[in-house]
Design a protein around this motif. Structure first.
Motif, PDB file in Angstrom:
ATOM      1  N   ALA A   1       0.827  -1.210   0.000  1.00 50.28           N
ATOM      2  CA  ALA A   1       0.000   0.000   0.000  1.00 50.28           C
ATOM      3  C   ALA A   1       0.862   1.262   0.000  1.00 50.28           C
ATOM      4  O   ALA A   1       0.583   2.213  -0.740  1.00 50.28           O
ATOM      5  N   ASP A   2       1.905   1.281   0.813  1.00 42.13           N
ATOM      6  CA  ASP A   2       2.782   2.456   0.873  1.00 42.13           C
ATOM      7  C   ASP A   2       3.489   2.693  -0.465  1.00 42.13           C
ATOM      8  O   ASP A   2       3.606   3.828  -0.910  1.00 42.13           O
ATOM      9  N   ALA A   3       3.945   1.628  -1.098  1.00 42.27           N
ATOM     10  CA  ALA A   3       4.625   1.756  -2.382  1.00 42.27           C
ATOM     11  C   ALA A   3       3.660   2.249  -3.463  1.00 42.27           C
ATOM     12  O   ALA A   3       4.032   3.051  -4.323  1.00 42.27           O
ATOM     13  N   ALA A   4       2.420   1.774  -3.420  1.00 41.54           N
ATOM     14  CA  ALA A   4       1.422   2.219  -4.394  1.00 41.54           C
ATOM     15  C   ALA A   4       1.108   3.701  -4.199  1.00 41.54           C
ATOM     16  O   ALA A   4       0.947   4.441  -5.175  1.00 41.54           O
ATOM     17  N   ARG A   5       1.039   4.141  -2.945  1.00 42.19           N
ATOM     18  CA  ARG A   5       0.801   5.561  -2.671  1.00 42.19           C
ATOM     19  C   ARG A   5       1.952   6.416  -3.182  1.00 42.19           C
ATOM     20  O   ARG A   5       1.742   7.468  -3.775  1.00 42.19           O
ATOM     21  N   GLU A   6       3.178   5.977  -2.925  1.00 34.00           N
ATOM     22  CA  GLU A   6       4.352   6.734  -3.365  1.00 34.00           C
ATOM     23  C   GLU A   6       4.438   6.808  -4.881  1.00 34.00           C
ATOM     24  O   GLU A   6       4.938   7.783  -5.423  1.00 34.00           O
ATOM     25  N   ALA A   7       3.925   5.780  -5.567  1.00 36.60           N
ATOM     26  CA  ALA A   7       3.982   5.758  -7.029  1.00 36.60           C
ATOM     27  C   ALA A   7       2.820   6.510  -7.666  1.00 36.60           C
ATOM     28  O   ALA A   7       2.755   6.588  -8.887  1.00 36.60           O
ATOM     29  N   GLY A   8       1.898   7.061  -6.858  1.00 38.87           N
ATOM     30  CA  GLY A   8       0.894   7.943  -7.434  1.00 38.87           C
ATOM     31  C   GLY A   8      -0.552   7.568  -7.238  1.00 38.87           C
ATOM     32  O   GLY A   8      -1.430   8.326  -7.659  1.00 38.87           O
ATOM     33  N   LEU A   9      -0.867   6.424  -6.636  1.00 42.65           N
ATOM     34  CA  LEU A   9      -2.270   6.090  -6.400  1.00 42.65           C
ATOM     35  C   LEU A   9      -2.778   6.824  -5.154  1.00 42.65           C
ATOM     36  O   LEU A   9      -2.046   6.963  -4.171  1.00 42.65           O
TER      37      LEU A   9
END
Length: 120
Positions: free
Chosen positions: A110-118
């Motif tokens: 989830a954190d990686a997806a947020r950092e990538a723009g979601l």
């Protein structure tokens, strides 16, 4: 007394029901974690189809990762699903953790997806 599988199915249904109630038409980022891999897909519940998907079984990720069952692998899958979603034109999603606790590999994805723009 309910079996472990029944408890997990009930918990997943409860989480999915809550997620769909607050979705307001946004697609759902659904995550599944097994003992060896992690899978993520963005699902449009209105149309009933999968928009994008990523997992540690993808050929391009498989070569880069030591194993599919650690936080680094989960972060790579989160980043990949976010990149594919942005190419498909999806920016806002709701996060569906399923029957899994928001901890460890699920949180890393989830954190990686947020950092990538979601956004969720």
């Amino acid at each position: 007394m309910a079996s472990r599988k029944e408890v997990l199915v009930r918990r997943a249904a409860r989480v999915r029901r809550q997620v769909k109630a607050v979705a307001n038409g946004r697609p759902r980022l659904s995550v599944h974690r097994s003992s060896k891999n992690i899978y993520a897909q963005i699902i449009d519940d209105v149309a009933g189809n999968t928009i994008v998907a990523a997992s540690t079984l993808d050929v391009d990720l498989r070569k880069k990762l030591k194993t599919g069952a650690d936080k680094d692998a989960a972060a790579a899958v989160g980043k990949l699903v976010a990149e594919r979603a942005s190419k498909a034109g999806v920016k806002d999603v709701v996060f569906d953790r399923g029957a899994f606790i928001y901890h460890g590999r699920i949180k890393a994805l989830a954190d990686a997806a947020r950092e990538a723009g979601l956004n969720f």
